[in-house]
Scaffold this motif. Structure first.
Motif, short mmCIF file in Angstrom:
data_model
loop_
_atom_site.label_atom_id
_atom_site.label_comp_id
_atom_site.label_asym_id
_atom_site.label_seq_id
_atom_site.Cartn_x
_atom_site.Cartn_y
_atom_site.Cartn_z
N ARG A 178 -10.04 -49.38 -37.03
CA ARG A 178 -11.11 -49.23 -38.01
C ARG A 178 -11.83 -50.55 -38.34
NH1 ARG A 178 -12.24 -45.01 -40.68
NH2 ARG A 178 -10.25 -44.07 -40.11
N LYS A 179 -11.13 -51.67 -38.26
CA LYS A 179 -11.74 -52.95 -38.61
C LYS A 179 -12.74 -53.43 -37.56
CE LYS A 179 -8.20 -55.89 -36.52
NZ LYS A 179 -7.22 -56.99 -36.75
N GLY A 180 -12.77 -52.79 -36.39
CA GLY A 180 -13.69 -53.20 -35.34
C GLY A 180 -13.07 -54.20 -34.38
N ALA A 181 -13.86 -54.64 -33.41
CA ALA A 181 -13.37 -55.55 -32.38
C ALA A 181 -13.48 -57.01 -32.80
CB ALA A 181 -14.15 -55.32 -31.08
N GLY A 182 -14.60 -57.39 -33.39
CA GLY A 182 -14.79 -58.77 -33.83
C GLY A 182 -15.53 -59.63 -32.83
N ARG A 183 -15.99 -60.77 -33.31
CA ARG A 183 -16.86 -61.65 -32.52
C ARG A 183 -16.20 -62.14 -31.23
NH1 ARG A 183 -21.24 -64.72 -34.33
NH2 ARG A 183 -20.59 -64.41 -36.51
N ALA A 184 -14.93 -62.51 -31.29
CA ALA A 184 -14.28 -63.08 -30.10
C ALA A 184 -14.16 -62.03 -28.99
CB ALA A 184 -12.90 -63.63 -30.47
N VAL A 185 -13.75 -60.81 -29.34
CA VAL A 185 -13.64 -59.76 -28.34
C VAL A 185 -15.00 -59.42 -27.76
CG1 VAL A 185 -13.01 -57.34 -27.95
CG2 VAL A 185 -11.53 -58.81 -29.34
N VAL A 186 -16.00 -59.31 -28.61
CA VAL A 186 -17.35 -59.02 -28.14
C VAL A 186 -17.82 -60.09 -27.16
CG1 VAL A 186 -19.78 -58.90 -28.83
CG2 VAL A 186 -18.04 -57.63 -30.13
N GLY A 187 -17.56 -61.34 -27.50
CA GLY A 187 -17.97 -62.43 -26.61
C GLY A 187 -17.28 -62.36 -25.26
N ALA A 188 -15.99 -62.03 -25.27
CA ALA A 188 -15.25 -61.94 -24.01
C ALA A 188 -15.72 -60.76 -23.16
CB ALA A 188 -13.76 -61.82 -24.30
N VAL A 189 -16.03 -59.65 -23.81
CA VAL A 189 -16.55 -58.48 -23.09
C VAL A 189 -17.90 -58.82 -22.46
CG1 VAL A 189 -17.45 -56.14 -23.35
CG2 VAL A 189 -15.28 -56.77 -24.41
N ALA B 216 -16.36 -45.75 -32.16
CA ALA B 216 -16.09 -46.34 -33.48
C ALA B 216 -15.84 -45.26 -34.52
CB ALA B 216 -17.27 -47.21 -33.92
N CYS B 217 -14.82 -45.48 -35.34
CA CYS B 217 -14.54 -44.58 -36.45
C CYS B 217 -15.04 -45.12 -37.77
CB CYS B 217 -13.04 -44.28 -36.54
SG CYS B 217 -12.02 -45.74 -36.81
N ASP B 218 -15.67 -46.30 -37.76
CA ASP B 218 -16.20 -46.89 -38.98
C ASP B 218 -17.60 -47.44 -38.69
OD1 ASP B 218 -16.71 -49.40 -40.82
OD2 ASP B 218 -15.25 -48.15 -41.87
N PRO B 219 -18.65 -46.87 -39.30
CA PRO B 219 -20.01 -47.31 -38.96
C PRO B 219 -20.32 -48.74 -39.37
CG PRO B 219 -20.04 -45.73 -40.76
CD PRO B 219 -18.65 -45.74 -40.24
N ALA B 220 -19.65 -49.24 -40.41
CA ALA B 220 -19.90 -50.62 -40.81
C ALA B 220 -19.34 -51.59 -39.77
CB ALA B 220 -19.27 -50.89 -42.18
N ALA B 221 -18.11 -51.36 -39.32
CA ALA B 221 -17.53 -52.21 -38.29
C ALA B 221 -18.32 -52.11 -36.99
CB ALA B 221 -16.07 -51.82 -38.05
N PRO C 111 -14.64 -33.05 -40.70
CA PRO C 111 -15.37 -32.29 -41.72
C PRO C 111 -14.67 -32.35 -43.08
CG PRO C 111 -15.18 -31.02 -39.69
CD PRO C 111 -14.30 -32.21 -39.53
N GLN C 112 -15.48 -32.31 -44.13
CA GLN C 112 -15.07 -32.35 -45.53
C GLN C 112 -14.72 -33.77 -45.99
OE1 GLN C 112 -15.89 -29.41 -46.38
NE2 GLN C 112 -15.57 -28.48 -44.36
N THR C 113 -14.62 -34.72 -45.07
CA THR C 113 -14.33 -36.11 -45.43
C THR C 113 -15.57 -36.97 -45.15
OG1 THR C 113 -13.61 -37.05 -43.30
CG2 THR C 113 -12.04 -35.64 -44.47
N TYR C 114 -15.53 -38.23 -45.58
CA TYR C 114 -16.66 -39.12 -45.32
C TYR C 114 -16.59 -39.74 -43.92
CZ TYR C 114 -13.91 -43.46 -46.05
OH TYR C 114 -13.02 -44.49 -45.95
N HIS C 115 -15.48 -39.56 -43.22
CA HIS C 115 -15.29 -40.22 -41.94
C HIS C 115 -16.19 -39.61 -40.86
CE1 HIS C 115 -11.91 -42.47 -43.49
NE2 HIS C 115 -11.43 -41.34 -43.99
N ILE C 116 -16.60 -40.45 -39.93
CA ILE C 116 -17.48 -40.03 -38.84
C ILE C 116 -17.18 -40.89 -37.62
CG2 ILE C 116 -19.32 -41.62 -39.58
CD1 ILE C 116 -21.29 -39.39 -38.66
#
Length: 372
Positions: free
Chosen positions: A301-312, A324-329, A354-359
């Motif tokens: 949920r916290k996302g990958a982060g800058r270092a992982v993105v850079g390596a990819v 992604a299960c969290d739109p902010a991350a 459904p019925q929750t805020y998760h997407i």
């Protein structure tokens, strides 16, 4: 003491925004535009939190929640909104997060995935006086299950559990399993199915909780990457090999990386044609291939982060599929990818909770392609 106010728009986290006494207040139990009474229950330095105690002027798409503990139990956020409004609220959240955090203008839709009730295949309960319950919203207090059980669970009412402290219920493709106080009653390994392929996973292990989620996400990732036989693919945070299996099925040479050693052991059995490494993705970056054609990212949920993105990005893949299960991350990481020379060509959103805020969202990134 409750305060009368008119609620503003939705915000990430299953809340709507109000301004009470000049201060931003995140309110649960309301819908945008409603005139309500709000009880402010948590006060902070930057914002407060409140709960709707009475609706004076309801939204036209407000409905009566079918569950008697909706709004008290922490499992659901939007039972008081009809299905169309739930998806619209989630769409607005994705749109706002992408625009604010990544500078991306997104006007997509949230795809409905049925069923909307009795869909949750994995449930975790605390047991008090023999009766399973769920935690209250933003609290450790226990809310006993109503007589009809949990409306979003496949197994709605697991029944009395004298002497138990914790209960997990798993409704896998291969059948029903229960885990009581850490002891598995039934098969310790279950079989799930996605993309026409069987996957073995520990009963307590991770698998998507909506019965159609794995198929939906596999289809989305394959559309995103359009893999070709012989391409080199890297599947980061690969779990038991769901996406690695889909790519292997298209003839790709796949490397999967996953921290959980047990999940990796299952991945090796599930996808014998791929290679897997049991390691923290963050610590494996220096051992990633110099080049890859395709990359799948399915981070926590916290996302990958800058270092992982850079390596990819350094591997130079022609296409990246980010699940992604969290739109902010997701938005934060997409901004890192854009800075690294990639463009977001598509973002798809699915109502898998459904019925929750998760997407759940699947973003496609390529080099030098326009957003559409």
């Amino acid at each position: 003491m409750s305060v009368e106010t008119v609620l503003g728009d939705v915000a990430h986290g299953g809340v709507v925004v109000a301004r009470i006494d000049g201060k931003v207040t995140f309110v649960t139990g309301g819908l945008p535009g409603e005139r309500v009474l709000v009880d402010v229950r948590e006060r902070g330095t930057r914002f407060d939190r409140g709960v709707v105690t009475e609706v004076l002027d309801p939204h036209p798409q407000r409905v009566v929640p079918p569950c008697p503990v909706a709004g008290v139990c922490g499992g659901c956020d939007w039972q008081h909104a009809d299905a169309d409004l739930q998806r619209e609220l989630k769409r607005r959240v994705v749109e706002e997060q992408l625009r604010r955090l990544a500078g991306i203008d997104w006007e997509g839709e949230v795809v409905e995935v049925l069923p909307r009730w009795n869909w949750r295949t994995r449930m975790r309960y605390r047991v008090a006086n023999g009766r399973p319950g769920l935690r209250a919203k933003r609290s450790h207090d226990l809310v006993p299950l109503p007589d009809e059980g949990c409306r979003i669970a496949v197994t709605q009412d697991p029944g009395e559990r004298p002497g138990a402290g914790e209960l997990q219920v798993v409704d896998a493709h291969s059948g029903h399993v229960e885990i009581v106080d850490g002891r598995v009653a039934g098969e310790p390994v279950v079989t799930e199915r996605a993309g026409g392929r069987d996957y073995r996973v520990a009963a307590e292990g991770f698998w998507q909780v909506h019965p159609h989620a794995a198929d939906v996400l596999v289809d989305a990732v394959l559309r995103s990457l359009e893999p070709r036989a012989g391409e080199r693919a890297v599947d980061l945070y690969c779990g038991v090999g769901l996406f690695a299996g889909a790519l292997d099925g298209r003839g790709c040479d796949v490397l999967g990386v996953e921290l959980n050693k047990e999940a990796v052991a299952y991945a090796r059995r599930n996808v014998p044609g791929a290679r897997f490494q049991a390691a923290s993705v963050d610590r494996f970056l220096g051992r990633l291939p110099k080049r890859a054609d395709l990359v799948v990212l399915d981070p926590p949920r916290k996302g990958a982060g800058r270092a992982v993105v850079g390596a990819v990005a350094a591997m130079g893949p022609r296409a990246i599929s980010y699940v992604a299960c969290d739109p902010a991350a997701l938005a934060r990481d997409l901004a890192f990818f854009v800075a690294a020379g990639y463009e977001v060509t598509r973002v798809e959103a699915y109502d898998l909770f459904p019925q929750t805020y998760h997407i759940e969202c699947v973003a496609t990134l390529t080099r030098n392609s326009p957003l559409h």
